[in-house]
Design a protein around this motif. Structure first.
Motif, PDB file in Angstrom:
ATOM      1  N   THR A   2      -6.677 -24.120 -29.617  1.00 18.77           N
ATOM      2  CA  THR A   2      -7.826 -24.875 -30.099  1.00 18.77           C
ATOM      3  C   THR A   2      -8.657 -23.981 -31.023  1.00 18.77           C
ATOM      4  O   THR A   2      -8.299 -22.834 -31.277  1.00 18.77           O
ATOM      5  N   ILE A   3      -9.780 -24.495 -31.484  1.00 19.87           N
ATOM      6  CA  ILE A   3     -10.621 -23.716 -32.391  1.00 19.87           C
ATOM      7  C   ILE A   3     -11.102 -22.427 -31.744  1.00 19.87           C
ATOM      8  O   ILE A   3     -11.171 -21.375 -32.385  1.00 19.87           O
ATOM      9  N   HIS A   4     -11.420 -22.483 -30.446  1.00 16.86           N
ATOM     10  CA  HIS A   4     -12.030 -21.343 -29.775  1.00 16.86           C
ATOM     11  C   HIS A   4     -11.120 -20.653 -28.764  1.00 16.86           C
ATOM     12  O   HIS A   4     -11.463 -19.577 -28.261  1.00 16.86           O
ATOM     13  N   ILE A   5     -10.000 -21.262 -28.431  1.00 14.90           N
ATOM     14  CA  ILE A   5      -9.063 -20.678 -27.462  1.00 14.90           C
ATOM     15  C   ILE A   5      -7.690 -20.603 -28.112  1.00 14.90           C
ATOM     16  O   ILE A   5      -7.089 -21.628 -28.447  1.00 14.90           O
ATOM     17  N   ALA A   7      -4.849 -19.721 -26.880  1.00 17.29           N
ATOM     18  CA  ALA A   7      -3.726 -19.738 -25.952  1.00 17.29           C
ATOM     19  C   ALA A   7      -2.666 -20.737 -26.395  1.00 17.29           C
ATOM     20  O   ALA A   7      -2.961 -21.767 -27.017  1.00 17.29           O
ATOM     21  N   ALA A   8      -1.425 -20.442 -26.046  1.00 18.46           N
ATOM     22  CA  ALA A   8      -0.316 -21.348 -26.322  1.00 18.46           C
ATOM     23  C   ALA A   8      -0.193 -22.361 -25.194  1.00 18.46           C
ATOM     24  O   ALA A   8      -0.731 -22.156 -24.099  1.00 18.46           O
ATOM     25  N   VAL A  39      -4.419 -14.003 -22.728  1.00 17.02           N
ATOM     26  CA  VAL A  39      -3.977 -15.251 -23.359  1.00 17.02           C
ATOM     27  C   VAL A  39      -4.956 -15.727 -24.426  1.00 17.02           C
ATOM     28  O   VAL A  39      -4.646 -16.652 -25.183  1.00 17.02           O
ATOM     29  N   ASN A  40      -6.138 -15.120 -24.487  1.00 17.41           N
ATOM     30  CA  ASN A  40      -7.100 -15.495 -25.518  1.00 17.41           C
ATOM     31  C   ASN A  40      -7.992 -14.318 -25.871  1.00 17.41           C
ATOM     32  O   ASN A  40      -8.499 -13.626 -24.987  1.00 17.41           O
ATOM     33  N   ASP A  41      -8.181 -14.099 -27.164  1.00 18.43           N
ATOM     34  CA  ASP A  41      -9.165 -13.112 -27.615  1.00 18.43           C
ATOM     35  C   ASP A  41      -9.888 -13.595 -28.865  1.00 18.43           C
ATOM     36  O   ASP A  41     -10.490 -12.808 -29.589  1.00 18.43           O
ATOM     37  N   VAL A  42      -9.847 -14.894 -29.120  1.00 15.49           N
ATOM     38  CA  VAL A  42     -10.546 -15.465 -30.269  1.00 15.49           C
ATOM     39  C   VAL A  42     -12.043 -15.187 -30.136  1.00 15.49           C
ATOM     40  O   VAL A  42     -12.647 -15.444 -29.099  1.00 15.49           O
TER      41      VAL A  42
END
Length: 235
Positions: A2-5, A7-8, A39-42
């Protein structure tokens, strides 16, 4: 993604713990999860997925305040299928009976306003925790060497508060502590049919001015993470 996450698909578990601080997410994942992976660093808002006692868990930072929490909770629920979201974070104690290092399990969350206000218009919606999670957290807290309080909290989007009269009314009406995210989390969970709870460590006290020293925070915060994980997977 997504825009902020970032993750796959499949990277996010159905059970998500949400600290405000992304580095607290990192600490909790490394301390409590097995095989935790990023899994996320956005935008630096770290999220990790691993296992706890064989259960898949994601620990995702939410940022500070209800607007930030709303972004992540919406995406976690709507785009990644999260079904159980538990806020783990710090709060300020408001009642004399609540001590620094104690844990508050939030039954309800009062607020002056949240990102959901535009939906309800003139209605004062009453955000509350999922009953089964609340019961399970109360049970999980038994036997821990920590004071535990169950009741209402106050979610404020103002950290540097200049309304002592408002705080006085919160205390007068039995509010246990103040933090910045739970009311919106409870509202979003109700809207989307998810389960939500907030388990909070009292890091400072609005009446006494006492604050938890930084070198003692991780040990104290561990109690709330332990309670949250046990509550999420109680049979």
């Amino acid at each position: 993604m997504t825009i902020h996450i970032g993750a796959a698909p499949g990277d996010i578990a159905e059970t998500v713990l949400m600290p405000g601080d992304p580095y607290r997410a990192k600490w909790a994942a490394e301390t409590f999860l097995q095989d935790a992976r990023l899994v996320n660093d956005v935008r630096g808002m770290l999220g990790y997925t691993g296992t706890w006692n064989g259960h898949v868990v994601t620990i995702q930072g939410s940022g500070m305040g209800m607007p930030s929490l709303s972004i992540y909770a919406n995406e976690l629920i709507r785009d990644f299928g999260a079904k159980t979201l538990i806020r783990i974070g710090s709060c300020g104690g408001m009642q004399p009976s609540v001590k620094v290092r104690d844990v508050i399990i939030a039954m309800t969350a009062t607020t002056v306003g949240s990102p959901s206000d535009s939906i309800f218009r003139e209605v004062n919606f009453a955000p509350c925790a999922d009953w089964n999670l609340l019961q399970a957290a109360a049970q999980a807290a038994k036997g821990l060497d920590v004071g535990v309080h169950i009741g209402g909290i106050y979610s404020s989007d103002t950290f540097y508060d200049e309304r002592p009269d408002l705080n006085e009314q919160m205390v007068r009406h039995g509010i246990l502590g103040v933090e910045m995210e739970a009311a919106e989390l409870y509202t979003l969970a109700a809207r989307h049919g998810a389960r939500a709870l907030a388990v909070l460590t009292v890091s400072d006290h609005l009446q006494t001015g006492e604050a938890l020293p930084s070198d003692q925070r991780e040990r104290s915060f561990g109690d709330m993470v332990d309670i949250a994980l046990k509550a999420a997977f109680a049979s």
